[in-house]
Write a protein that holds these residues in place. Structure first.
Motif, PDB file in Angstrom:
ATOM      1  N   ALA A  56      -4.476  18.948 -10.961  1.00 27.00           N
ATOM      2  CA  ALA A  56      -3.829  18.873  -9.647  1.00 27.00           C
ATOM      3  C   ALA A  56      -2.505  18.112  -9.749  1.00 27.00           C
ATOM      4  O   ALA A  56      -1.489  18.533  -9.177  1.00 27.00           O
ATOM      5  CB  ALA A  56      -4.750  18.207  -8.635  1.00 27.00           C
ATOM      6  N   ARG A  57      -2.512  17.005 -10.481  1.00 28.76           N
ATOM      7  CA  ARG A  57      -1.262  16.237 -10.661  1.00 28.76           C
ATOM      8  C   ARG A  57      -0.251  17.045 -11.468  1.00 28.76           C
ATOM      9  O   ARG A  57       0.944  17.053 -11.160  1.00 28.76           O
ATOM     10  CB  ARG A  57      -1.552  14.902 -11.359  1.00 28.76           C
ATOM     11  CG  ARG A  57      -2.372  13.940 -10.526  1.00 28.76           C
ATOM     12  CD  ARG A  57      -2.502  12.569 -11.161  1.00 28.76           C
ATOM     13  NE  ARG A  57      -3.101  12.552 -12.486  1.00 28.76           N
ATOM     14  CZ  ARG A  57      -4.402  12.470 -12.743  1.00 28.76           C
ATOM     15  NH1 ARG A  57      -5.280  12.433 -11.731  1.00 28.76           N
ATOM     16  NH2 ARG A  57      -4.844  12.428 -13.994  1.00 28.76           N
ATOM     17  N   TYR A  58      -0.729  17.748 -12.498  1.00 30.72           N
ATOM     18  CA  TYR A  58       0.159  18.552 -13.339  1.00 30.72           C
ATOM     19  C   TYR A  58       0.787  19.697 -12.530  1.00 30.72           C
ATOM     20  O   TYR A  58       1.981  19.962 -12.671  1.00 30.72           O
ATOM     21  CB  TYR A  58      -0.610  19.108 -14.546  1.00 30.72           C
ATOM     22  CG  TYR A  58       0.252  19.983 -15.415  1.00 30.72           C
ATOM     23  CD1 TYR A  58       1.170  19.422 -16.302  1.00 30.72           C
ATOM     24  CD2 TYR A  58       0.171  21.361 -15.331  1.00 30.72           C
ATOM     25  CE1 TYR A  58       1.988  20.228 -17.074  1.00 30.72           C
ATOM     26  CE2 TYR A  58       0.990  22.170 -16.104  1.00 30.72           C
ATOM     27  CZ  TYR A  58       1.889  21.592 -16.974  1.00 30.72           C
ATOM     28  OH  TYR A  58       2.712  22.387 -17.736  1.00 30.72           O
ATOM     29  N   LYS A  59      -0.008  20.366 -11.699  1.00 28.77           N
ATOM     30  CA  LYS A  59       0.532  21.457 -10.880  1.00 28.77           C
ATOM     31  C   LYS A  59       1.617  20.945  -9.938  1.00 28.77           C
ATOM     32  O   LYS A  59       2.637  21.607  -9.741  1.00 28.77           O
ATOM     33  CB  LYS A  59      -0.579  22.134 -10.083  1.00 28.77           C
ATOM     34  CG  LYS A  59      -1.391  23.103 -10.890  1.00 28.77           C
ATOM     35  CD  LYS A  59      -2.436  23.894 -10.115  1.00 28.77           C
ATOM     36  CE  LYS A  59      -2.515  23.733  -8.661  1.00 28.77           C
ATOM     37  NZ  LYS A  59      -3.565  24.529  -8.011  1.00 28.77           N
ATOM     38  N   ASN A  60       1.400  19.772  -9.362  1.00 25.85           N
ATOM     39  CA  ASN A  60       2.423  19.179  -8.502  1.00 25.85           C
ATOM     40  C   ASN A  60       3.698  18.908  -9.301  1.00 25.85           C
ATOM     41  O   ASN A  60       4.807  19.220  -8.844  1.00 25.85           O
ATOM     42  CB  ASN A  60       1.900  17.887  -7.867  1.00 25.85           C
ATOM     43  CG  ASN A  60       2.958  17.204  -7.043  1.00 25.85           C
ATOM     44  OD1 ASN A  60       3.478  17.762  -6.092  1.00 25.85           O
ATOM     45  ND2 ASN A  60       3.298  15.981  -7.426  1.00 25.85           N
ATOM     46  N   PHE A  61       3.548  18.326 -10.482  1.00 22.49           N
ATOM     47  CA  PHE A  61       4.700  18.073 -11.359  1.00 22.49           C
ATOM     48  C   PHE A  61       5.434  19.373 -11.683  1.00 22.49           C
ATOM     49  O   PHE A  61       6.651  19.466 -11.547  1.00 22.49           O
ATOM     50  CB  PHE A  61       4.248  17.376 -12.650  1.00 22.49           C
ATOM     51  CG  PHE A  61       5.144  17.631 -13.824  1.00 22.49           C
ATOM     52  CD1 PHE A  61       6.419  17.091 -13.882  1.00 22.49           C
ATOM     53  CD2 PHE A  61       4.713  18.439 -14.865  1.00 22.49           C
ATOM     54  CE1 PHE A  61       7.245  17.342 -14.966  1.00 22.49           C
ATOM     55  CE2 PHE A  61       5.525  18.679 -15.961  1.00 22.49           C
ATOM     56  CZ  PHE A  61       6.806  18.138 -16.000  1.00 22.49           C
ATOM     57  N   ALA A  62       4.685  20.398 -12.101  1.00 22.25           N
ATOM     58  CA  ALA A  62       5.309  21.655 -12.519  1.00 22.25           C
ATOM     59  C   ALA A  62       6.052  22.318 -11.367  1.00 22.25           C
ATOM     60  O   ALA A  62       7.187  22.799 -11.539  1.00 22.25           O
ATOM     61  CB  ALA A  62       4.245  22.590 -13.096  1.00 22.25           C
ATOM     62  N   ALA A  63       5.446  22.332 -10.201  1.00 24.26           N
ATOM     63  CA  ALA A  63       6.104  22.943  -9.033  1.00 24.26           C
ATOM     64  C   ALA A  63       7.349  22.166  -8.643  1.00 24.26           C
ATOM     65  O   ALA A  63       8.379  22.751  -8.303  1.00 24.26           O
ATOM     66  CB  ALA A  63       5.116  23.019  -7.870  1.00 24.26           C
ATOM     67  N   THR A  64       7.253  20.856  -8.703  1.00 26.36           N
ATOM     68  CA  THR A  64       8.407  20.021  -8.361  1.00 26.36           C
ATOM     69  C   THR A  64       9.530  20.216  -9.366  1.00 26.36           C
ATOM     70  O   THR A  64      10.702  20.360  -9.000  1.00 26.36           O
ATOM     71  CB  THR A  64       7.991  18.539  -8.272  1.00 26.36           C
ATOM     72  OG1 THR A  64       6.916  18.416  -7.334  1.00 26.36           O
ATOM     73  CG2 THR A  64       9.152  17.666  -7.831  1.00 26.36           C
TER      74      THR A  64
ATOM     75  N   LEU B  23       4.223  11.742 -12.508  1.00 27.43           N
ATOM     76  CA  LEU B  23       3.123  11.551 -13.454  1.00 27.43           C
ATOM     77  C   LEU B  23       3.166  10.160 -14.070  1.00 27.43           C
ATOM     78  O   LEU B  23       4.249   9.636 -14.343  1.00 27.43           O
ATOM     79  CB  LEU B  23       3.205  12.572 -14.603  1.00 27.43           C
ATOM     80  CG  LEU B  23       3.077  14.049 -14.261  1.00 27.43           C
ATOM     81  CD1 LEU B  23       3.339  14.891 -15.504  1.00 27.43           C
ATOM     82  CD2 LEU B  23       1.700  14.356 -13.688  1.00 27.43           C
ATOM     83  N   GLY B  24       2.008   9.617 -14.334  1.00 28.18           N
ATOM     84  CA  GLY B  24       1.921   8.363 -15.073  1.00 28.18           C
ATOM     85  C   GLY B  24       2.169   8.622 -16.557  1.00 28.18           C
ATOM     86  O   GLY B  24       2.258   9.768 -17.010  1.00 28.18           O
ATOM     87  N   THR B  25       2.250   7.559 -17.328  1.00 26.13           N
ATOM     88  CA  THR B  25       2.548   7.660 -18.760  1.00 26.13           C
ATOM     89  C   THR B  25       1.508   8.484 -19.509  1.00 26.13           C
ATOM     90  O   THR B  25       1.856   9.355 -20.312  1.00 26.13           O
ATOM     91  CB  THR B  25       2.655   6.257 -19.381  1.00 26.13           C
ATOM     92  OG1 THR B  25       3.633   5.512 -18.658  1.00 26.13           O
ATOM     93  CG2 THR B  25       3.058   6.318 -20.831  1.00 26.13           C
ATOM     94  N   ALA B  26       0.230   8.230 -19.259  1.00 26.30           N
ATOM     95  CA  ALA B  26      -0.828   8.979 -19.958  1.00 26.30           C
ATOM     96  C   ALA B  26      -0.773  10.459 -19.597  1.00 26.30           C
ATOM     97  O   ALA B  26      -0.927  11.325 -20.472  1.00 26.30           O
ATOM     98  CB  ALA B  26      -2.196   8.396 -19.635  1.00 26.30           C
TER      99      ALA B  26
ATOM    100  N   ALA C 138      14.871   9.089 -23.676  1.00 26.05           N
ATOM    101  CA  ALA C 138      13.999  10.247 -23.654  1.00 26.05           C
ATOM    102  C   ALA C 138      12.556   9.810 -23.498  1.00 26.05           C
ATOM    103  O   ALA C 138      12.134   8.788 -24.017  1.00 26.05           O
ATOM    104  CB  ALA C 138      14.178  11.049 -24.935  1.00 26.05           C
ATOM    105  N   GLY C 139      11.805  10.597 -22.751  1.00 22.98           N
ATOM    106  CA  GLY C 139      10.380  10.363 -22.577  1.00 22.98           C
ATOM    107  C   GLY C 139       9.594  11.460 -23.268  1.00 22.98           C
ATOM    108  O   GLY C 139      10.168  12.354 -23.897  1.00 22.98           O
ATOM    109  N   PRO C 140       8.279  11.429 -23.142  1.00 22.47           N
ATOM    110  CA  PRO C 140       7.452  12.405 -23.854  1.00 22.47           C
ATOM    111  C   PRO C 140       7.695  13.847 -23.421  1.00 22.47           C
ATOM    112  O   PRO C 140       7.670  14.754 -24.263  1.00 22.47           O
ATOM    113  CB  PRO C 140       6.018  11.962 -23.546  1.00 22.47           C
ATOM    114  CG  PRO C 140       6.099  11.045 -22.394  1.00 22.47           C
ATOM    115  CD  PRO C 140       7.474  10.460 -22.399  1.00 22.47           C
ATOM    116  N   ILE C 141       7.958  14.076 -22.149  1.00 22.16           N
ATOM    117  CA  ILE C 141       8.215  15.437 -21.670  1.00 22.16           C
ATOM    118  C   ILE C 141       9.559  15.929 -22.204  1.00 22.16           C
ATOM    119  O   ILE C 141       9.680  17.051 -22.702  1.00 22.16           O
ATOM    120  CB  ILE C 141       8.178  15.496 -20.126  1.00 22.16           C
ATOM    121  CG1 ILE C 141       6.813  15.073 -19.587  1.00 22.16           C
ATOM    122  CG2 ILE C 141       8.604  16.864 -19.621  1.00 22.16           C
ATOM    123  CD1 ILE C 141       5.688  16.046 -19.823  1.00 22.16           C
ATOM    124  N   ASP C 142      10.583  15.081 -22.113  1.00 24.75           N
ATOM    125  CA  ASP C 142      11.911  15.437 -22.626  1.00 24.75           C
ATOM    126  C   ASP C 142      11.839  15.750 -24.116  1.00 24.75           C
ATOM    127  O   ASP C 142      12.376  16.769 -24.571  1.00 24.75           O
ATOM    128  CB  ASP C 142      12.890  14.290 -22.361  1.00 24.75           C
ATOM    129  CG  ASP C 142      14.300  14.593 -22.866  1.00 24.75           C
ATOM    130  OD1 ASP C 142      14.815  15.690 -22.580  1.00 24.75           O
ATOM    131  OD2 ASP C 142      14.869  13.728 -23.547  1.00 24.75           O
TER     132      ASP C 142
END
Length: 98
Positions: free
Chosen positions: A83-91, A49-52, A19-23
């Protein structure tokens, strides 16, 4: 890669990966009390996304107001993160159906 194949790959890897931080945040939040879905979202986070950034995004599960603060920020670093977060969320929405 077709969407169904990527979802299947995410589900398989999610079951095998730690498990990672998002999970962890997803499971603790209880809104998506589904290990496969949270694992898929984590896999997308690992790809986008990177770790941070993952740690920062995980905080949004507990306190959604933090996301709004970042979104409305005038800071260049916050805008870059958003911008990186929006890409993650859409993906994640596209591939995991979440």
């Amino acid at each position: 890669m077709k969407k169904s194949l990527l979802v299947a790959a995410c589900m398989m890897v999610a079951g095998a990966a730690g498990a990672g931080p998002i999970d962890n945040a997803c499971m603790k939040a209880g809104r998506a009390n589904n290990r496969a879905l949270c694992g898929c979202i984590q896999q997308v986070a690992d790809m986008t996304l990177g770790t941070a950034d993952q740690r920062r995004a995980a905080a949004f599960f507990k306190d959604p107001d933090k996301a709004q603060q970042v979104r409305m920020s005038d800071s260049a670093s916050d805008n870059d993160f958003w911008a990186r977060y929006k890409n993650f969320a859409a993906t994640a929405e596209s591939y995991c159906g979440g």
